[in-house]
Design a protein around this motif. Structure first.
Motif, mmCIF file in Angstrom:
data_model
loop_
_atom_site.group_PDB
_atom_site.id
_atom_site.type_symbol
_atom_site.label_atom_id
_atom_site.label_comp_id
_atom_site.label_asym_id
_atom_site.label_seq_id
_atom_site.Cartn_x
_atom_site.Cartn_y
_atom_site.Cartn_z
ATOM 1 N N ALA A 110 1.351 -8.169 -10.300
ATOM 2 C CA ALA A 110 0.962 -6.649 -9.745
ATOM 3 C C ALA A 110 0.160 -6.641 -8.785
ATOM 4 N N SER A 112 -1.958 -3.591 -6.293
ATOM 5 C CA SER A 112 -2.350 -2.097 -5.822
ATOM 6 C C SER A 112 -2.939 -2.156 -4.508
ATOM 7 N N THR A 115 -7.497 -5.648 -2.480
ATOM 8 C CA THR A 115 -8.775 -5.789 -2.043
ATOM 9 C C THR A 115 -9.514 -6.882 -2.961
ATOM 10 N N SER A 116 -8.709 -7.310 -4.024
ATOM 11 C CA SER A 116 -9.561 -8.315 -4.799
ATOM 12 C C SER A 116 -9.862 -9.796 -4.192
ATOM 13 N N THR A 186 -8.966 -5.408 -12.636
ATOM 14 C CA THR A 186 -10.214 -6.454 -12.248
ATOM 15 C C THR A 186 -11.251 -6.005 -13.194
HETATM 16 C C1 LIG Z 1 -15.411 -5.120 1.240
HETATM 17 C C2 LIG Z 1 -15.151 -5.371 -0.445
HETATM 18 C C3 LIG Z 1 -15.969 -4.663 -1.124
HETATM 19 C C4 LIG Z 1 -15.917 -4.918 -2.421
HETATM 20 N N1 LIG Z 1 -16.922 -4.470 -3.396
HETATM 21 C C5 LIG Z 1 -16.646 -4.713 -4.611
HETATM 22 C C6 LIG Z 1 -17.535 -4.066 -5.550
HETATM 23 O O1 LIG Z 1 -18.746 -3.512 -5.244
HETATM 24 N N2 LIG Z 1 -17.450 -4.022 -6.789
HETATM 25 C C7 LIG Z 1 -16.205 -4.816 -7.254
HETATM 26 O O2 LIG Z 1 -16.125 -4.805 -8.657
HETATM 27 N N3 LIG Z 1 -15.227 -5.228 -6.523
HETATM 28 C C8 LIG Z 1 -15.356 -5.113 -5.303
HETATM 29 N N4 LIG Z 1 -14.663 -5.771 -4.313
HETATM 30 C C9 LIG Z 1 -13.450 -6.308 -4.766
HETATM 31 C C10 LIG Z 1 -12.117 -5.459 -5.238
HETATM 32 O O3 LIG Z 1 -12.370 -4.242 -4.425
HETATM 33 C C11 LIG Z 1 -11.937 -4.942 -6.571
HETATM 34 O O4 LIG Z 1 -11.649 -6.099 -7.182
HETATM 35 C C12 LIG Z 1 -10.812 -4.016 -6.929
HETATM 36 O O5 LIG Z 1 -11.074 -3.647 -8.327
HETATM 37 C C13 LIG Z 1 -9.742 -4.601 -6.541
HETATM 38 O O6 LIG Z 1 -8.603 -3.517 -6.718
HETATM 39 P P1 LIG Z 1 -7.237 -3.522 -5.837
HETATM 40 O O7 LIG Z 1 -6.566 -2.043 -6.055
HETATM 41 O O8 LIG Z 1 -7.399 -3.932 -4.425
HETATM 42 O O9 LIG Z 1 -6.592 -4.491 -6.864
HETATM 43 P P2 LIG Z 1 -5.695 -5.591 -6.353
HETATM 44 O O10 LIG Z 1 -6.111 -6.798 -5.466
HETATM 45 O O11 LIG Z 1 -4.332 -5.291 -5.712
HETATM 46 O O12 LIG Z 1 -5.358 -6.414 -7.747
HETATM 47 C C14 LIG Z 1 -6.182 -6.778 -8.601
HETATM 48 C C15 LIG Z 1 -5.806 -7.518 -9.807
HETATM 49 O O13 LIG Z 1 -5.173 -6.368 -10.884
HETATM 50 C C16 LIG Z 1 -4.031 -6.877 -11.030
HETATM 51 N N5 LIG Z 1 -3.073 -5.214 -10.794
HETATM 52 C C17 LIG Z 1 -3.050 -4.777 -9.681
HETATM 53 N N6 LIG Z 1 -2.544 -3.400 -10.187
HETATM 54 C C18 LIG Z 1 -2.151 -3.656 -11.316
HETATM 55 C C19 LIG Z 1 -1.482 -2.777 -12.327
HETATM 56 N N7 LIG Z 1 -0.900 -1.373 -11.869
HETATM 57 N N8 LIG Z 1 -1.636 -3.278 -13.585
HETATM 58 C C20 LIG Z 1 -2.162 -4.311 -14.119
HETATM 59 N N9 LIG Z 1 -2.721 -5.211 -13.173
HETATM 60 C C21 LIG Z 1 -2.778 -5.019 -11.990
HETATM 61 C C22 LIG Z 1 -3.460 -7.521 -9.822
HETATM 62 O O14 LIG Z 1 -2.678 -8.454 -10.372
HETATM 63 C C23 LIG Z 1 -4.963 -8.372 -9.753
HETATM 64 O O15 LIG Z 1 -4.842 -9.413 -10.579
HETATM 65 C C24 LIG Z 1 -14.602 -5.716 -2.945
HETATM 66 C C25 LIG Z 1 -13.767 -6.162 -2.082
HETATM 67 C C26 LIG Z 1 -14.069 -5.899 -0.648
HETATM 68 C C27 LIG Z 1 -12.814 -6.317 0.299
#
Ligand SMILES: Cc1cc2nc3c(=O)[nH]c(=O)nc-3n(C[C@H](O)[C@H](O)[C@H](O)COP(=O)(O)OP(=O)(O)OC[C@H]3O[C@@H](n4cnc5c(N)ncnc54)[C@H](O)[C@@H]3O)c2cc1C
Length: 502
Positions: A110, A112, A115-116, A186
């Motif tokens: 998956a 979304s 940004t992970s 996450t």
């Molecule tokens: C500049 C920056 C700052 C950040 N600051 C923070 C912070 O302060 N705190 C923090 O916790 N994180 C932070 N992060 C990390 C990131 O933003 C988090 O991990 C966020 O929760 C990821 O969300 P995403 O939508 O980008 O997920 P993705 O990267 O798309 O996916 C993350 C995970 O979730 C799974 N997934 C995605 N969609 C689904 C779905 N619909 N159902 C089941 N599983 C799914 C994916 O397979 C993957 O394993 C930061 C990242 C950056 C680049």
């Protein structure tokens, strides 16, 4: 009167032949997935009939975006690129896609917001990247109940913009661009976690498509429930390994009032961290507290993000909110704590715009820190750990010393109110072992201090092998049993969180 039956009792549930309660790695069967060209072609035809050919994407730049980022802890490789990106538009479509993939044994990851940071969305076994970004609707908003119903492709920033019109607020704030599906994936948090808690506290219920296409909903909308196992929290933080979230009921709260942001400078990171410890021990419910070392402040100054030069010293960004009386009492208490810790400057953002700029600069520190790169192709390793509050000053100081001595450029930042901090370290290809060693020692130190290998970024690929040290082998083996129960073929994000095979 209960009916007396004479027939033999029916089998109520079948016991697996293996009567143990856990699944150690050496007893796991190698996943048999089929990513042969012929099988992928067959899958593509069937999936196109469900989502439409126009929602299957194989463009090189999109494949690259769905493979990794330059700030992921795992560099990724072309072998880990998805064969195609599929963009479904409903729970039914996700279920249909999963039925095809289950039948043909095609692995699925998956995606979304992408940004992970721990390689969570890398397709280690190729197959399909299931991009949920088209499912971006806020389906319902129940102001009286303080909840909303959303699809997984809703960004938290977009959600907060919509909620602000109703004076409501959704606190978890990870990386800009993150979406609800990935935030649930996450189990993220962010700068608001000290005051409001993490994603786990804000998800009431999820609708999930399981690997075989079955759709389940973990509960209805009440604020609390003791009805059965807490499957909601099992899915939060499961990194897309157990099911695909296609809808979520989220708690929301009222918009914070009278926000004030202050910048407090200290002679050392230890002094700054000690100040936070005092604030937390005193139970001061400030809205947020972020630590930035002098390198991070330098990056903010150089980026010009706030239009003001800040003292390049270890610093706390402090956010206060509440009634006017609460805010002024909190400020007074925090100032006292800061001065006991050798505070060398306490400045308030002069207006709302500067407060927002400061907080924005903290949130995008990762991009600000790119200025520290020595070469254009240097990568960034961002790692996070969390420890009990009393150990925070010590671990931050040791990590900072080690980073300074390594000769690598890097910054320490953290949501220190809950004992969580990050190191963002720049490194070239030839420095990979050096940076790995620093991260390794930081993680080990956190575990030895009764902390955790990750406070919020999750496990992904690189941190899997630390889990037995933190949690114990049997605990990890019981997690593997849960994974096998939901996903016996290891179709969903196989290899993340726990190893599927030795
Ligand atoms: C500049 C920056 C700052 C950040 N600051 C923070 C912070 O302060 N705190 C923090 O916790 N994180 C932070 N992060 C990390 C990131 O933003 C988090 O991990 C966020 O929760 C990821 O969300 P995403 O939508 O980008 O997920 P993705 O990267 O798309 O996916 C993350 C995970 O979730 C799974 N997934 C995605 N969609 C689904 C779905 N619909 N159902 C089941 N599983 C799914 C994916 O397979 C993957 O394993 C930061 C990242 C950056 C680049």
């Amino acid at each position: 009167m209960p009916t007396v039956r004479s027939e033999p009792p029916q089998v109520l549930y079948s016991m697996p032949r293996d009567t143990s309660s856990t699944s150690p790695l050496d007893r796991s069967i190698r996943p048999e997935l089929d990513v042969s060209v012929a099988n992928l072609r067959k899958a593509r035809l069937q999936i196109a009939a469900i989502v439409g050919e126009e929602n299957i994407d194989s463009r090189i730049d999109e494949i690259k975006r769905h493979t990794g980022t330059e700030w992921s802890s795992h560099p990724g490789s072309p072998d880990e690129a998805p064969a195609a990106i599929v963009r479904p538009n409903s729970t039914e479509e996700v279920s249909g896609v999963m039925k095809v993939c289950n039948e043909l044994r095609i692995p699925v990851v998956a995606f979304s917001g992408g940004t992970s940071l721990e390689a969570q969305f890398a397709n280690t076994r190729r197959g399909v990247s299931l991009d949920l970004s088209r499912m971006d609707k806020i389906l319902a908003s129940h102001k009286d109940d303080l909840d909303v119903v959303v699809q997984p492709g809703v960004g938290y920033e977009q959600l907060n913009q919509a909620l602000a019109e109703q004076e409501l607020f959704f606190p978890p704030d990870p990386g800009p661009g993150a979406m609800i599906g990935g935030m649930i994936g996450t189990g993220c948090s962010g700068t608001n976690a000290y005051h409001y808690g993490t994603m786990k506290n804000w998800v009431i219920s999820v609708t999930v498509v399981l690997p075989d296409g079955t759709v389940i909903k973990t509960r209805q909308r009440p604020m609390k429930s003791s009805a059965g196992y807490d499957l909601t929290r099992l899915f939060v933080g499961s990194e897309g390994t157990l099911g695909i979230v296609t809808e979520a009921v989220l708690r929301v709260t009222t918009l914070p009032r009278n926000i004030r942001v202050a910048v407090a400078s200290f002679p050392s990171v230890r002094a700054a961290a000690e100040c936070v410890g005092r604030v937390v021990q005193k139970g001061v419910a400030i809205a947020a507290v972020e630590l930035l070392d002098e390198t991070a402040i330098k990056c903010i100054n150089e980026s010009g993000a706030t239009g003001r030069e800040w003292l390049e010293q270890p610093t706390l960004f402090l956010k206060f909110s509440g009634t006017e009386t609460e805010v002024s009492e909190e400020i007074q208490t925090v100032r006292e704590m800061a001065s006991l810790c050798g505070n060398i400057g306490f400045v308030f953002a002069q207006d709302e715009e500067e407060a927002e700029d400061l907080w924005g600069a903290r949130k995008t520190m990762l991009w600000g820190s790119q200025a520290l790169k020595k070469r254009d192709d240097d990568r960034t390793w961002i790692t996070d750990v969390a420890v009990p509050m009393s150990r925070l000053p010590e671990i931050i100081e040791l990590t900072k010393q080690e980073l300074d001595q390594s000769g690598l450029s890097g910054a320490i930042v953290g949501h220190v109110g809950d004992g969580n901090f990050h190191a963002a370290i720049m490194y070239g290809e030839d420095e990979r072992t050096l940076v790995e060693d620093i991260v390794h020692r930081m993680v080990h130190r956190a575990i030895e201090m009764e902390g955790t290998v990750t406070g919020e970024h999750g496990v992904g690929l690189v941190k899997r092998d630390y889990l037995p040290h933190e949690l114990g082998q049997s605990t990890v083996d019981s997690m593997r049993r849960i994974k096998q129960a939901f996903d016996p073929l290891c179709l969903l994000n196989c290899d993340k969180v726990i190893r599927a095979e030795a």
